[in-house]
Design an enzyme around this catalytic site. Structure first.
Site, PDB file in Angstrom:
ATOM      1  N   ASN A 259       0.662   5.636  -5.571  1.00 16.53           N
ATOM      2  CA  ASN A 259       0.884   4.664  -4.512  1.00 16.53           C
ATOM      3  C   ASN A 259      -0.078   4.956  -3.373  1.00 16.53           C
ATOM      4  O   ASN A 259      -0.184   6.096  -2.914  1.00 16.53           O
ATOM      5  CB  ASN A 259       2.329   4.715  -4.002  1.00 16.53           C
ATOM      6  CG  ASN A 259       2.621   3.644  -2.967  1.00 16.53           C
ATOM      7  OD1 ASN A 259       2.164   3.713  -1.832  1.00 16.53           O
ATOM      8  ND2 ASN A 259       3.388   2.650  -3.368  1.00 16.53           N
ATOM      9  N   THR A 282       2.406  -0.572  -5.944  1.00 17.45           N
ATOM     10  CA  THR A 282       2.564  -1.037  -4.570  1.00 17.45           C
ATOM     11  C   THR A 282       4.029  -1.351  -4.319  1.00 17.45           C
ATOM     12  O   THR A 282       4.700  -1.970  -5.158  1.00 17.45           O
ATOM     13  CB  THR A 282       1.669  -2.257  -4.275  1.00 17.45           C
ATOM     14  OG1 THR A 282       1.869  -2.663  -2.920  1.00 17.45           O
ATOM     15  CG2 THR A 282       1.933  -3.422  -5.203  1.00 17.45           C
ATOM     16  N   GLU A 283       4.544  -0.901  -3.184  1.00 16.34           N
ATOM     17  CA  GLU A 283       5.985  -0.920  -2.974  1.00 16.34           C
ATOM     18  C   GLU A 283       6.596  -2.301  -2.839  1.00 16.34           C
ATOM     19  O   GLU A 283       7.817  -2.449  -2.891  1.00 16.34           O
ATOM     20  CB  GLU A 283       6.382  -0.051  -1.771  1.00 16.34           C
ATOM     21  CG  GLU A 283       5.757  -0.423  -0.463  1.00 16.34           C
ATOM     22  CD  GLU A 283       4.541   0.422  -0.134  1.00 16.34           C
ATOM     23  OE1 GLU A 283       4.342   0.719   1.047  1.00 16.34           O
ATOM     24  OE2 GLU A 283       3.789   0.791  -1.058  1.00 16.34           O
ATOM     25  N   ASN A 284       5.780  -3.332  -2.657  1.00 15.19           N
ATOM     26  CA  ASN A 284       6.353  -4.674  -2.589  1.00 15.19           C
ATOM     27  C   ASN A 284       6.547  -5.295  -3.971  1.00 15.19           C
ATOM     28  O   ASN A 284       6.930  -6.451  -4.083  1.00 15.19           O
ATOM     29  CB  ASN A 284       5.490  -5.591  -1.720  1.00 15.19           C
ATOM     30  CG  ASN A 284       4.055  -5.689  -2.202  1.00 15.19           C
ATOM     31  OD1 ASN A 284       3.374  -4.680  -2.312  1.00 15.19           O
ATOM     32  ND2 ASN A 284       3.598  -6.891  -2.480  1.00 15.19           N
TER      33      ASN A 284
END
Length: 449
Positions: A259, A282-284
């Site tokens: 990440n 990616t955290e979204n």
């Protein structure tokens, strides 16, 4: 089979009453129900509690409600990108409750699942958790977070069938999926409504039982704000920043799930080639992030955590924010590379609160710092005035305690070995004498011959 009625955007906005809690999907302007929000901005509805990752851009989406003075309280993870939100928080016209991004997503999922709350390691030992119930579970300090629910949810999807089943485009699942489960009344703004059966069961992301009303609203690039065009994603690139990115890349192994935070870490993505077999997360809500496209925007491509359009590599997958942070907290992300404001001799990281600015923008940093198997921090060695950023003890609000494994600056590389800050490398053009003079913490020297 339940068939939620299709109503006008004006009728939908009228279902929100003054004083209610409104859940709003979206990440930046991606998957943001802008037409519902703009219709609500035309009404006299007031004193709303607005629950979302952010309030939108200035004058767009929730930003329009904020400008109108319709919001009394905002609960979310990142408000600093809207200067009017910052001003409203400073002058006291907007009450703000800040939650780490993964905590926000999980609180919504818990609310939708009928769970009262949960314990998480994110934010333990930070100012955000000062008043929270904190316990040690399985050897880790964890913070209790109550579940979140709303009176009404405004969400956005790409397609709906007449049974209310929803399908999202690319990274537009983000907070929409969880919010669709966590409100008494759920109104979905969609671009296309099709007959039952036209969305294959395996392509349904939100089952229709959660959806009460549908609104058809065609999305245009003008509705996307800064996400509309990849041309708006220009980044500052210079020699020292590229050197840091190249050094960080050396730490990544084939097959790693990685990440990348915003700022210097995003430059690492431009250096990765398919042959390296590095899987970017990616955290979204995406695994398999590729390089930026040459043109286009968020209607054509997924976006990353910096709200910048990216491409998807073969084998990529999309999911919602709650699942994304479950990957992080569950230890499935091998390496996180993040920016920093300070790192201290105990490995504590501070990277979200700027001196003299309101505490309005933690994003996903606390979840990533405490959840990734290995944390690499990239930052300038000093502030512009020469103040060291590697210090004996952090003076800025902490992101996480004792989490840093490596620090790469424009002058040096440090590792934490046996709990000690250890100098293991010098960056191009830097000298040992210079590093000694500009580092504010005691360190051990173990330079390679």
């Amino acid at each position: 089979m339940k068939r939620p009625p299709v109503i006008t955007v004006q009728d939908a906005a009228g279902m929100v009453r003054s004083g209610q809690t409104l859940l709003v999907g979206g990440f930046g302007m991606t998957g943001n129900p802008v037409h519902l929000l703009h219709a609500l901005a035309e009404l006299a509805t007031r004193d709303l509690t607005y629950v979302a990752n952010n309030v939108g851009e200035v004058g767009i989406g929730g930003g329009r409600l904020l400008r109108n003075g319709q919001l009394r309280r905002a609960v979310g993870s990142y408000f600093t990108s809207n200067r009017e939100a910052v001003q409203a928080a400073q002058d006291g016209s907007l009450e703000v409750e800040l939650l780490p991004q993964g905590t926000l997503a999980e609180a919504l999922r818990a609310g939708g699942a009928g769970i009262g709350g949960f314990y998480t390691p994110a934010a333990a030992g930070t100012v955000i958790a000062q008043t929270s119930d904190t316990r040690v579970l399985n050897g880790r300090e964890m913070v209790f977070v109550p579940a979140l629910r709303g009176d009404v949810a405004f969400i956005r999807a790409w397609r709906a069938d007449r049974a209310g089943n929803l399908q999202y485009r690319l990274t537009e699942q983000n907070f929409n999926r969880a919010m669709a489960t966590a409100a008494d009344v759920v109104i979905a703004e969609v671009e296309e409504i099709v007959e039952v059966g036209e969305i294959a069961p395996e392509h349904v992301h939100t089952p229709g039982l959660y959806v009460d009303y549908l609104v058809q609203a065609t999305l245009t690039p003008a509705d996307l704000g800064s996400s509309a065009d990849v041309g708006g994603s220009g980044r500052k690139v210079d020699g020292p920043r590229l050197n840091m990115a190249r050094r960080a890349l050396e730490e990544l192994m084939p097959g790693s799930v990685v990440n990348l935070g915003i700022g210097i870490p995003t430059l690492v993505a431009d250096l990765i080639t398919p042959e390296m077999q590095i899987n970017l997360h990616t955290e979204n809500g995406m695994l398999g992030v590729g390089p930026a496209p040459q043109d286009g925007g968020a209607m054509d491509y997924p976006v990353n955590a910096g709200k910048v359009p990216v491409t998807a590599l073969p084998g990529a997958s999309y999911f919602d924010s709650a699942d994304s942070f479950a990957m992080i907290r569950g230890g499935h992300v091998d390496v996180a590379i993040m920016g920093g404001l300070q790192v201290d001799a105990a490995g504590n990281l501070a990277n979200w609160a700027v001196p003299g600015k309101p505490l309005l923008g933690v994003g996903g940093a606390m979840d990533l710092a405490s959840g990734a198997a290995r944390l690499i921090v990239t930052m300038n060695h000093t502030d512009p005035d020469g103040t060291p950023k590697i210090v004996e003890s952090c003076t800025l609000p902490l992101t996480a305690r004792g989490v840093s494994d490596m620090v790469i600056t424009d002058r040096a590389v440090f590792e934490f070995r046996d709990g000690q800050l250890t100098l293991t490398g010098l960056m191009p053009g830097s000298t040992l004498q210079e590093v000694r003079a500009s580092t504010g913490a005691t360190f051990v020297e173990a330079l390679r011959e």
